[in-house]
Design a protein around this motif. Structure first.
Motif, PDB file in Angstrom:
ATOM      1  N   PRO A   1       0.843  -1.192   0.000  1.00  0.00           N
ATOM      2  CA  PRO A   1       0.000   0.000   0.000  1.00  0.00           C
ATOM      3  C   PRO A   1       0.877   1.239   0.000  1.00  0.00           C
ATOM      4  O   PRO A   1       1.845   1.321   0.724  1.00  0.00           O
ATOM      5  CB  PRO A   1      -0.781  -0.120   1.301  1.00  0.00           C
ATOM      6  N   ILE A   2       0.553   2.198  -0.857  1.00  0.00           N
ATOM      7  CA  ILE A   2       1.289   3.470  -0.897  1.00  0.00           C
ATOM      8  C   ILE A   2       0.307   4.565  -0.503  1.00  0.00           C
ATOM      9  O   ILE A   2      -0.223   5.252  -1.373  1.00  0.00           O
ATOM     10  CB  ILE A   2       1.812   3.765  -2.302  1.00  0.00           C
ATOM     11  N   PRO A   3       0.068   4.723   0.768  1.00  0.00           N
ATOM     12  CA  PRO A   3      -0.960   5.686   1.153  1.00  0.00           C
ATOM     13  C   PRO A   3      -0.470   7.116   1.043  1.00  0.00           C
ATOM     14  O   PRO A   3       0.725   7.377   0.921  1.00  0.00           O
ATOM     15  CB  PRO A   3      -1.236   5.331   2.608  1.00  0.00           C
ATOM     16  N   VAL A   4      -1.405   8.018   1.055  1.00  0.00           N
ATOM     17  CA  VAL A   4      -1.069   9.416   1.261  1.00  0.00           C
ATOM     18  C   VAL A   4      -0.404   9.508   2.629  1.00  0.00           C
ATOM     19  O   VAL A   4      -0.821   8.848   3.583  1.00  0.00           O
ATOM     20  CB  VAL A   4      -2.352  10.266   1.226  1.00  0.00           C
TER      21      VAL A   4
ATOM     22  N   LEU B   1      -3.518  15.257  -6.110  1.00  0.00           N
ATOM     23  CA  LEU B   1      -4.515  14.199  -6.236  1.00  0.00           C
ATOM     24  C   LEU B   1      -5.889  14.783  -6.539  1.00  0.00           C
ATOM     25  O   LEU B   1      -6.633  14.268  -7.368  1.00  0.00           O
ATOM     26  CB  LEU B   1      -4.608  13.398  -4.931  1.00  0.00           C
TER      27      LEU B   1
ATOM     28  N   PHE C   1      -6.978  11.427 -12.143  1.00  0.00           N
ATOM     29  CA  PHE C   1      -6.321  10.160 -11.879  1.00  0.00           C
ATOM     30  C   PHE C   1      -5.023  10.056 -12.632  1.00  0.00           C
ATOM     31  O   PHE C   1      -4.811  10.701 -13.650  1.00  0.00           O
ATOM     32  CB  PHE C   1      -7.250   9.015 -12.235  1.00  0.00           C
TER      33      PHE C   1
ATOM     34  N   GLY D   1       1.859   6.033 -12.838  1.00  0.00           N
ATOM     35  CA  GLY D   1       3.182   6.443 -12.448  1.00  0.00           C
ATOM     36  C   GLY D   1       4.107   5.281 -12.169  1.00  0.00           C
ATOM     37  O   GLY D   1       3.699   4.132 -12.178  1.00  0.00           O
TER      38      GLY D   1
ATOM     39  N   ARG E   1       9.082   8.679  -7.021  1.00  0.00           N
ATOM     40  CA  ARG E   1       7.872   8.459  -7.801  1.00  0.00           C
ATOM     41  C   ARG E   1       7.724   9.497  -8.901  1.00  0.00           C
ATOM     42  O   ARG E   1       7.910  10.678  -8.678  1.00  0.00           O
ATOM     43  CB  ARG E   1       6.671   8.536  -6.855  1.00  0.00           C
TER      44      ARG E   1
ATOM     45  N   ILE F   1     -13.238   8.233 -15.953  1.00  0.00           N
ATOM     46  CA  ILE F   1     -12.742   8.689 -14.656  1.00  0.00           C
ATOM     47  C   ILE F   1     -11.584   9.659 -14.863  1.00  0.00           C
ATOM     48  O   ILE F   1     -11.532  10.732 -14.256  1.00  0.00           O
ATOM     49  CB  ILE F   1     -12.292   7.485 -13.806  1.00  0.00           C
ATOM     50  N   GLN F   2     -10.661   9.283 -15.743  1.00  0.00           N
ATOM     51  CA  GLN F   2      -9.497  10.139 -15.966  1.00  0.00           C
ATOM     52  C   GLN F   2      -9.900  11.468 -16.593  1.00  0.00           C
ATOM     53  O   GLN F   2      -9.253  12.477 -16.363  1.00  0.00           O
ATOM     54  CB  GLN F   2      -8.483   9.404 -16.849  1.00  0.00           C
TER      55      GLN F   2
ATOM     56  N   PRO G   1     -13.902  11.570  -8.468  1.00  0.00           N
ATOM     57  CA  PRO G   1     -13.634  10.840  -7.222  1.00  0.00           C
ATOM     58  C   PRO G   1     -14.668  11.166  -6.153  1.00  0.00           C
ATOM     59  O   PRO G   1     -15.031  12.329  -5.968  1.00  0.00           O
ATOM     60  CB  PRO G   1     -12.248  11.348  -6.813  1.00  0.00           C
TER      61      PRO G   1
ATOM     62  N   ASN H   1     -15.463  -4.932 -11.591  1.00  0.00           N
ATOM     63  CA  ASN H   1     -14.736  -5.670 -10.564  1.00  0.00           C
ATOM     64  C   ASN H   1     -13.232  -5.594 -10.779  1.00  0.00           C
ATOM     65  O   ASN H   1     -12.465  -5.527  -9.816  1.00  0.00           O
ATOM     66  CB  ASN H   1     -15.191  -7.135 -10.536  1.00  0.00           C
TER      67      ASN H   1
ATOM     68  N   LEU I   1      -9.436   1.382  -7.898  1.00  0.00           N
ATOM     69  CA  LEU I   1      -9.998   2.621  -8.441  1.00  0.00           C
ATOM     70  C   LEU I   1     -11.456   2.811  -8.077  1.00  0.00           C
ATOM     71  O   LEU I   1     -11.935   3.931  -8.012  1.00  0.00           O
ATOM     72  CB  LEU I   1      -9.841   2.659  -9.958  1.00  0.00           C
TER      73      LEU I   1
ATOM     74  N   VAL J   1     -16.332   6.069  -7.238  1.00  0.00           N
ATOM     75  CA  VAL J   1     -14.955   6.310  -7.644  1.00  0.00           C
ATOM     76  C   VAL J   1     -14.147   6.634  -6.397  1.00  0.00           C
ATOM     77  O   VAL J   1     -14.510   7.523  -5.636  1.00  0.00           O
ATOM     78  CB  VAL J   1     -14.865   7.479  -8.644  1.00  0.00           C
ATOM     79  N   ASN J   2     -13.078   5.907  -6.201  1.00  0.00           N
ATOM     80  CA  ASN J   2     -12.277   6.081  -4.997  1.00  0.00           C
ATOM     81  C   ASN J   2     -11.550   7.415  -4.984  1.00  0.00           C
ATOM     82  O   ASN J   2     -11.016   7.855  -5.995  1.00  0.00           O
ATOM     83  CB  ASN J   2     -11.232   4.972  -4.894  1.00  0.00           C
TER      84      ASN J   2
ATOM     85  N   ASN K   1      -8.109   9.113  -3.557  1.00  0.00           N
ATOM     86  CA  ASN K   1      -6.795   8.496  -3.402  1.00  0.00           C
ATOM     87  C   ASN K   1      -6.692   7.181  -4.162  1.00  0.00           C
ATOM     88  O   ASN K   1      -6.524   6.128  -3.572  1.00  0.00           O
ATOM     89  CB  ASN K   1      -6.510   8.232  -1.928  1.00  0.00           C
ATOM     90  N   PRO K   2      -6.754   7.268  -5.440  1.00  0.00           N
ATOM     91  CA  PRO K   2      -6.889   6.096  -6.282  1.00  0.00           C
ATOM     92  C   PRO K   2      -5.714   5.132  -6.236  1.00  0.00           C
ATOM     93  O   PRO K   2      -5.888   3.966  -5.968  1.00  0.00           O
ATOM     94  CB  PRO K   2      -7.007   6.702  -7.682  1.00  0.00           C
ATOM     95  N   VAL K   3      -4.533   5.636  -6.483  1.00  0.00           N
ATOM     96  CA  VAL K   3      -3.401   4.730  -6.651  1.00  0.00           C
ATOM     97  C   VAL K   3      -2.748   4.488  -5.314  1.00  0.00           C
ATOM     98  O   VAL K   3      -2.038   5.313  -4.804  1.00  0.00           O
ATOM     99  CB  VAL K   3      -2.381   5.297  -7.643  1.00  0.00           C
ATOM    100  N   ARG K   4      -3.004   3.362  -4.759  1.00  0.00           N
ATOM    101  CA  ARG K   4      -2.531   3.129  -3.409  1.00  0.00           C
ATOM    102  C   ARG K   4      -1.780   1.828  -3.276  1.00  0.00           C
ATOM    103  O   ARG K   4      -1.276   1.510  -2.218  1.00  0.00           O
ATOM    104  CB  ARG K   4      -3.716   3.128  -2.448  1.00  0.00           C
TER     105      ARG K   4
ATOM    106  N   LEU L   1       2.630   1.819 -11.300  1.00  0.00           N
ATOM    107  CA  LEU L   1       1.322   1.800 -10.637  1.00  0.00           C
ATOM    108  C   LEU L   1       0.215   1.733 -11.676  1.00  0.00           C
ATOM    109  O   LEU L   1       0.296   2.343 -12.718  1.00  0.00           O
ATOM    110  CB  LEU L   1       1.149   3.067  -9.800  1.00  0.00           C
TER     111      LEU L   1
END
Lengths: 254, 254
Positions: free
Chosen positions: A103-106, A190, A195, A198, A228, B41-42, B48, B74, B81, B92-93, B95-98, B254
């Motif tokens: 997981p790469i959280p904020v 963000l 979106f 990266g 990143r 989404i993009q 989001p 799914n 995402l 839509v999440n 903080n998408p890329v986690r 990512l």
DNA sequence: TAGTGGTCTAGACCACCCG
DNA sequence: GGGTGGTCTAGACCACTAA
């Protein structure tokens, strides 16, 4: 019609040398099938490198439709345990555990997740021409401007990570006016740039003077670094280096 | 019946403020639907934090079955995402890329994948009582024995990584007789102990004397360290620390 | 070329959970 | 309670690829 009963039979099974009598359950959910397949692999009934029965065979054994078996096997394939290919069949992977999902959280969430109070300090914010190294990283022209931001992420008033960031103002000109005392650069981007894709890299680095001063550690201490590059629509938007305080670990379960 | 034609229509769309005329394709594969949703989404059409249309609505729009839409959504949900829940709809999440998925290959494959020749050296192999620290890591009794193995992974005859490993002989007694000159400890365990779960951690460490000598670097240099505990059937089987040579990076997209 | 997995469909029922 | 996603089915056709 869903089947809810199990039954015990002798199964026509090509792996009979491992089995005398096999309890053949009617497995009705793909989760159950996944578990069953997994345990057969872990028990050594289906060995790494060998082909397991086809979807049709398993569907017959488990008394469910082929689609259900397919879903279960695809899930295991996504986990890296199986290798599936048309005509070739489904093979148990050698070297099963090969992926770690980190997981790469904020950072704010990362800090708060540890039960600490988060605060961020902007150390420097400067609009300037990019250095050649940064130009290369972000694929920029020589005559464009970037924003260079250095900031410090604090956890309970202790330095947690030092951030060195370059932002491409061609893509997000509004960033020049962003009030980074209210929201961190990461979260601003963000929320304002949609979106993104990266590349992320991790490595170890000896702390230089700048990192040592900001993190309150000795020069030369080993720091865990996250690097990143973030892109939106194929255009590089930001390049960031995050120097974590000494002793930082990231971990995950395989 | 598969549909292969596209058509251009004005779509009854709740997001009409973004669209004048919308090219509504008959999207027949879940990959196409995934891509379409992703680009919406993009593009900011679905922002989001907001709810996107239901599976049924999308199935009608794309002229495909609900199951196909479901599969696409799914997949995006698995990527982090989207957030899907019954009754709640698909969101839509923020903080998408986690998640970063890192490959953790067998070192031999890692080295060979770089086009180098792999070789491994056993520096030390000793049967002994575990130290308290190792006992704690592996959850061992005081009176059991473990195998302590130090080895060096070479790439083109240069040190690549130094390995410090403890193996629980209660679980894999045969390891005592393993010929580690022919096969590395890692691969021996993979092949002889079945499939495994485990925890992985990464961190940075200043090289100590032992690491410096083996990797041919200065003491104090920052090393990237991978630490791993591997379990089979809930029993700890091995604990390993892998010290990579200075400058090692791991990276992912990512 | 034949056999395997990949995918789509139309319909059905279910489980969860927000209002 | 009702609407949403979660799942299963039976059948069908397709695409890849090993033999």
């Amino acid at each position: 019609m869903r089947k809810h009963n199990n039954k015990k039979t002798v199964v026509n099974c090509t792996f009979s040398r491992y089995l005398i009598v096999m309890t053949s359950k009617s497995l009705n959910s793909w989760h159950e099938i996944q578990d069953e397949v997994l345990s057969r692999i872990q028990a050594g009934i289906w060995k790494p490198g060998t082909i397991i029965p086809t979807e049709n065979d398993l569907a017959r054994e488990f008394e469910c439709s082929r689609a259900t078996v397919s879903r279960a096997l695809n899930a295991l394939s996504a986990d890296g345990l199986l290798d599936r290919r048309r005509k070739g069949g489904t093979k148990v992977n050698l070297n099963p555990v090969r992926k770690a999902t980190l997981p790469i959280p904020v950072i704010r969430e990362e800090v708060e997740g540890r039960g600490c109070t988060y605060r961020s300090l902007v150390i420097e914010k400067e609009k300037r021409k990019p250095s050649p190294a940064i130009r290369a990283q972000l694929s920029l022209d020589a005559d464009c401007f970037v924003m260079h931001v250095k900031s410090l992420h604090m956890a309970d008033n202790q330095p947690y990570a030092f951030e060195d960031r370059w932002v491409n103002l061609d893509v997000v000109p509004d960033f020049e006016q962003a009030d980074l005392t209210k929201i961190s650069a990461n979260e601003w981007l963000l929320q304002n740039s949609g979106f993104s894709a990266g590349d992320v890299a991790f490595y170890a680095l000896n702390a230089g003077q700048q990192e040592a001063e900001n993190l309150g550690c000795r020069e030369g201490e080993a720091l865990f670094v996250l690097e990143r590059i973030t892109q939106v629509n194929g255009k590089a938007i930001t390049f960031v280096r995050l120097f974590y305080r000494p002793g930082h670990r990231i971990s995950t379960t395989l």
